[in-house]
Design an enzyme around this catalytic site. Sequence first.
Site, PDB file in Angstrom:
ATOM      1  N   ASP A  10       0.873  -1.168   0.000  1.00 24.30           N
ATOM      2  CA  ASP A  10       0.000   0.000   0.000  1.00 24.30           C
ATOM      3  C   ASP A  10       0.915   1.225   0.000  1.00 24.30           C
ATOM      4  OD1 ASP A  10      -2.316   1.698   0.523  1.00 24.30           O
ATOM      5  OD2 ASP A  10      -1.453   1.881   2.533  1.00 24.30           O
TER       6      ASP A  10
ATOM      7  N   ASP B 216      -1.693  -0.790   5.977  1.00 22.50           N
ATOM      8  CA  ASP B 216      -1.976  -0.288   7.320  1.00 22.50           C
ATOM      9  C   ASP B 216      -3.416   0.133   7.532  1.00 22.50           C
ATOM     10  OD1 ASP B 216      -1.930   1.952   5.684  1.00 22.50           O
ATOM     11  OD2 ASP B 216      -1.134   3.251   7.251  1.00 22.50           O
TER      12      ASP B 216
ATOM     13  N   ASP C 266      -7.046  -2.023   3.360  1.00 21.36           N
ATOM     14  CA  ASP C 266      -6.025  -3.019   3.004  1.00 21.36           C
ATOM     15  C   ASP C 266      -6.378  -4.413   3.519  1.00 21.36           C
ATOM     16  OD1 ASP C 266      -4.300  -1.124   1.791  1.00 21.36           O
ATOM     17  OD2 ASP C 266      -3.586  -0.513   3.761  1.00 21.36           O
TER      18      ASP C 266
END
Length: 648
Positions: free
Chosen positions: A346, A542, A546
């Site tokens: 990410d 995080d 996600d």
Amino acid sequence: MDTTKAHEHSCSSTKGHNHDHETGHNHGKSPVILFFTGFAIFIVAFFLNEGSLLQDILFISAMLLSGYHIILEGIVDTISESKEQRKFVPNVHILMTLAAFGATIIGNYEEGALLIIIFAAAHFLEEYAEGRSKREITNLLKMNPTEARLIQADGSVKTVNVAALKIGDKLQVLNGDQIATDGIILSGRTSIDESSINGESIPREKTVGDEVFGSTINGTGTFTMEVTKDSKDTVFAKILQLVDQSQSNLSKTATKIQKLEPYYVTIVLIVVPIFIAIGPVLFNWSWNESFYRGMVFLISASPCALAASAVPATLSGISNLAKRGVLFKGGSYLANLATIKSVAFDKTGTLTKGKPSVTDFYFLADRAQLTEQTCIDLIVAMEKTANHPLANAILDKFKADRVLSLTVENEIGKGLVTKYQGDTYQIGKPEIFSLVNTQINAHNEQYAKEGKTVVYFAKNNEVIGLIAMMDVPNENAKTVIQYLKSQGIHTTMITGDAELTGQAVGRQIGIDEVVGNVLPENKAAIIKDQQARFGNVAMLGDGVNDAPALVTADIGVAMGDGTDIAIDVADAVLMQNDLTKFSYAHKVSKRLDRVVWQNIIFSMFIVVALITLNILGKMDITIGVIAHEGSTLLVIFNGLRLLIPSKE
């Protein structure tokens, strides 16, 4: 989590049963006392007249006392496991028990006793060795806070149990106190040792509004705080959940060995009688010698070293990483990390810092008959009235020489507007301005190509400056990407930002592939595509968005400062948001893989060598026991090498 209840060792832990049942497999002080009593009797018997009745009785007594728990587990566990699974499920201890009794039957009392004593001694040493690999993680339990200073309605303070705390309660924390639970500081200032949470040895300065975590240690200051989480939902409670999972979840290699052990032992128990029966025919042995060789075969073929190949090494690797703020939920995830072929990241908060920073600025101050510092003073005064991330980024970058007192309006479609010395000043998005000269436009186009967000600064509707901002890369991102590339691992950035922004960050850190404009629900689909293209895939993220991708990936890794849901569903957590810990974990995983295969190959070589020497008549029970148990301990201590830090 009680270590006296989950007592494991190399030859029996692989079955994974709980030793806290009625047969008394809680290896406390009694078996150790019995072992040393038996060992003392063996020493006395050794110096008596050879072949005397008293010597034989003492050897048998030594065997029964020293091998009490070995014999018990060999017979009772085999019976109970076989009943439970409704098929014959023997364990390694039954092999040792049968070999010792077999030696006794043919009159080799000394060898039978020696076999059990050395095996039992190795057994206790293995337990100690494995205990060392678990200790770093298990010690976390001792740091679990139990009491808190609750501020009551009348202002008095009462010491209460942590479990009784509710969200919204106010607590007093004195200097040196262990913070009871997660919360926010209401008043006071201090420094806090947060090493139990993030592994960072340097205390963190904290003041009003800052978050504090349960189990951490307050420094010299005092403060009051408000409880923000239930005790079962604190960061430390989640760490303990990870610990519990990591101690019960073994690596896939260990699990395969577990499943194979009963079959292996069954084959040995079938082969031994055949071996004894054909000995006189093939090798011209006497029946007595053939039976003796059969007992040596039992010892030689015991898979203790093989059973110890993976578990201590895996626990040592997990312990090594736990000390450095990387928590794995189980050994299988650590073992599988060595096999990844692609890593997806990410962007925001993982590869980047998660908040914008000013990267560039350009002022045409002369055109407006201003100095650059005057422009900065005006911008700082205006942005101080705003409450958004871009304002924070601007205020972090610029410092005013003069403090201006301005009345600032945040007008829809115009941005921030103020009056100063008869002129109108404005800060806003580029699209709301019409009077823009070529120099400003050129800079805007350049920064836009670099994926940066731009705001304009104007005087009387004429743009006289611009500020460019972006979420800059994590300082460790480039190093980690370079490491992964050196290992032949593909790297991908997944972001919901525009492709242009993602590409700009990707170029800075050297990532292989950037996928932009990704909706949260599509992240998992990208992981599946990566799995089809490359094989095993790890995902680092995080946020809540996600979570589906973390679950889909072969290894999901959450950043410790991320959301609870990301931490809950991930297979591992980087407690400090330090990306270098991920590359360190990969190095440990590769070491683990090498050590386990070294152990497997070595243990099987020893078994084959001992069986061959036995058939050739070059070995007796004493040599067999020493070689067999020595190889088991070598395998255990080879695994414990993973407690030693890898080169970072």
